[in-house]
Design a protein around this motif. Structure first.
Motif, short mmCIF file in Angstrom:
data_model
loop_
_atom_site.label_atom_id
_atom_site.label_comp_id
_atom_site.label_asym_id
_atom_site.label_seq_id
_atom_site.Cartn_x
_atom_site.Cartn_y
_atom_site.Cartn_z
N VAL A 192 0.84 -1.20 0.00
CA VAL A 192 0.00 0.00 0.00
C VAL A 192 0.87 1.25 0.00
CG1 VAL A 192 -1.63 1.35 1.36
CG2 VAL A 192 -1.99 -1.11 1.09
N ALA A 193 1.93 1.23 0.82
CA ALA A 193 2.84 2.39 0.89
C ALA A 193 3.52 2.61 -0.46
CB ALA A 193 3.87 2.16 1.98
N ALA A 197 3.24 5.87 -2.95
CA ALA A 197 4.42 6.58 -3.43
C ALA A 197 4.42 6.66 -4.96
CB ALA A 197 5.68 5.88 -2.93
N VAL A 198 4.03 5.57 -5.61
CA VAL A 198 3.97 5.55 -7.07
C VAL A 198 2.90 6.51 -7.57
CG1 VAL A 198 3.35 4.13 -9.06
CG2 VAL A 198 4.89 3.22 -7.31
N ALA A 199 1.75 6.56 -6.87
CA ALA A 199 0.66 7.45 -7.28
C ALA A 199 1.08 8.91 -7.21
CB ALA A 199 -0.56 7.20 -6.41
N ARG A 200 1.90 9.26 -6.23
CA ARG A 200 2.35 10.65 -6.09
C ARG A 200 3.26 11.06 -7.25
NH1 ARG A 200 2.44 9.31 -0.48
NH2 ARG A 200 4.66 8.75 -0.58
N ARG A 201 3.81 10.08 -7.94
CA ARG A 201 4.65 10.38 -9.10
C ARG A 201 3.83 10.43 -10.39
NH1 ARG A 201 10.15 9.90 -8.42
NH2 ARG A 201 10.83 9.20 -6.36
N GLY A 202 2.51 10.28 -10.25
CA GLY A 202 1.63 10.45 -11.40
C GLY A 202 1.45 9.22 -12.27
N THR A 204 -0.05 4.98 -12.49
CA THR A 204 -0.95 4.01 -11.86
C THR A 204 -0.53 2.58 -12.17
OG1 THR A 204 -2.43 4.12 -13.78
CG2 THR A 204 -2.93 5.58 -11.93
N VAL A 205 0.77 2.38 -12.40
CA VAL A 205 1.26 1.02 -12.64
C VAL A 205 0.89 0.13 -11.45
CG1 VAL A 205 3.33 -0.39 -12.96
CG2 VAL A 205 3.12 1.82 -14.12
N LEU A 206 1.08 0.66 -10.26
CA LEU A 206 0.63 0.00 -9.03
C LEU A 206 -0.36 0.93 -8.35
CD1 LEU A 206 3.93 -1.49 -7.55
CD2 LEU A 206 2.02 -2.77 -8.51
N HIS A 207 -1.56 0.44 -8.11
CA HIS A 207 -2.59 1.30 -7.52
C HIS A 207 -3.59 0.48 -6.73
CE1 HIS A 207 -5.21 4.72 -7.01
NE2 HIS A 207 -6.23 4.01 -7.47
N ILE A 208 -3.87 0.93 -5.51
CA ILE A 208 -4.90 0.32 -4.66
C ILE A 208 -5.85 1.43 -4.24
CG2 ILE A 208 -5.39 -0.89 -2.50
CD1 ILE A 208 -2.67 -2.19 -2.68
N SER A 209 -7.13 1.25 -4.53
CA SER A 209 -8.10 2.31 -4.23
C SER A 209 -8.82 2.10 -2.90
CB SER A 209 -9.14 2.39 -5.36
OG SER A 209 -9.82 1.15 -5.52
N GLU A 210 -8.79 0.88 -2.35
CA GLU A 210 -9.53 0.60 -1.12
C GLU A 210 -8.77 1.13 0.10
OE1 GLU A 210 -9.86 -3.62 -0.95
OE2 GLU A 210 -7.77 -3.95 -0.42
N PRO A 211 -9.48 1.35 1.23
CA PRO A 211 -8.82 1.79 2.46
C PRO A 211 -7.81 0.76 2.97
CG PRO A 211 -11.21 2.06 2.61
CD PRO A 211 -10.94 1.26 1.39
N LEU A 212 -6.86 1.22 3.76
CA LEU A 212 -5.80 0.35 4.27
C LEU A 212 -6.36 -0.81 5.07
CD1 LEU A 212 -2.83 -0.34 4.84
CD2 LEU A 212 -2.92 1.27 6.76
N TRP A 213 -7.39 -0.56 5.89
CA TRP A 213 -7.90 -1.62 6.75
C TRP A 213 -8.49 -2.77 5.92
CZ3 TRP A 213 -12.93 -3.37 6.82
CH2 TRP A 213 -13.90 -2.56 6.24
N GLN A 214 -9.06 -2.45 4.77
CA GLN A 214 -9.59 -3.50 3.91
C GLN A 214 -8.47 -4.35 3.31
OE1 GLN A 214 -12.50 -2.31 0.99
NE2 GLN A 214 -13.57 -0.93 2.41
N THR A 215 -7.39 -3.69 2.91
CA THR A 215 -6.25 -4.43 2.36
C THR A 215 -5.65 -5.35 3.41
OG1 THR A 215 -5.76 -2.56 0.90
CG2 THR A 215 -4.02 -4.20 1.20
#
Length: 284
Positions: A192-193, A197-202, A204-215
């Motif tokens: 998730v972390a 970090a990847v999402a902040r670089r713009g 979506t090669v790796l992306h998780i949309s659900e909340p952390l607790w669900q993961t």
């Protein structure tokens, strides 16, 4: 060293196909793995006297994967029914001729179970890839299973004192099982972390949309399923009196030994995602 080298090569192949290949490449790889595992499974069943005919099981696996490319959701159940009935018909006539009718039901049951146990779970892998965030979902599944297995192996060896299920697998311990759960949840949190970090670089090669607790909850439940899968395969091997399902993978035994946890974890994750969707909790 053989175990580490083999694992490294296998992980590189799987991750390479997930990120570089397409859905068809992943389906072909999953089908090849299923065929090797199914062959080992068929060999295991022969020790009971009946045995699943390889000439039926391997083409059945191929048909299962082929239909998944055209009718991924509607096709499996009617095809499984047809394949099971075809084996039942063959077994009835074959054993009637040889005078061993007591093998009709065992052969049919073992063959049908082989499709459910080996074919269907691996057929789900390209279907995972087709979902939203499918590549990340597959990485999540693999990392949770692999990390849990590694944690259970090494922590169990070093600190394990209390046997988990000695009748099924005498080397597994509660300490190893707990370490497996912790390791899987930890790697899920790290993933998730990394995704954030990847999402902040713009990208979506790796992306998780659900909340952390669900993961983390998914990681916990998938890990439990994976550990059950490991124990189930150990029970099969002990039932027929062998240590490994095969010798194809140096340091790991057979293909079935390597994917036993995944065979239960994959359908459990698929069903958990269905429950999430029906409960309105969103996708992965």
């Amino acid at each position: 060293m053989k175990r580490i080298l083999t694992a490294t090569i296998l992980i590189a192949i799987v991750l390479g196909v997930i990120f570089v290949g397409n859905g068809i490449a992943l389906a072909i790889l999953a089908c090849l793995i299923a065929l090797l595992a199914a062959y080992e499974y068929a060999e295991l069943t022969r020790t009971g006297g009946a045995g699943v005919p390889v000439w039926w099981l391997l083409p059945a696996i191929i048909l299962l994967f082929a239909q998944s490319q055209f009718l991924p959701l509607e096709g499996p159940l009617p095809l499984l029914s047809f394949l099971g009935l075809s084996l039942f018909t063959f077994a009835a006539f074959f054993y009637a001729r040889t005078g061993k009718l007591q093998f009709v039901l065992p052969t049919t049951a073992e063959g049908f179970f082989g499709l459910i146990y080996v074919g269907y779970p691996l057929m789900l892998l390209p279907m995972f890839a087709a979902k939203e965030n499918g590549k990340t979902l597959l990485v999540f599944l693999m990392l949770v299973v692999w990390t849990g297995d590694i944690a259970a192996l090494y922590i169990g060896k070093a600190f394990g004192k209390h046997k988990l299920a000695p009748a099924l697998s005498p080397n597994k311990t509660w300490e190893g099982a707990i370490a497996s759960v912790v390791g899987s949840m930890l790697i899920a949190g790290i993933l998730v972390a990394i995704c954030d970090a990847v999402a902040r670089r713009g990208t979506t090669v790796l992306h998780i949309s659900e909340p952390l607790w669900q993961t983390l909850l998914l990681a916990l439940l998938v890990n439990i399923a994976a550990q059950i899968g490991d124990l189930v395969e150990s029970g099969i091997k002990r039932g027929v009196g062998v240590k490994d399902s095969g010798t194809l993978l140096p340091g790991h035994g057979g293909v079935l030994d390597r994917i036993d946890a995944l065979l239960v974890a994959a359908p459990v994750l698929w069903y958990l995602l269905l429950l999430k969707d029906s409960a309105g909790l969103g996708g992965f």
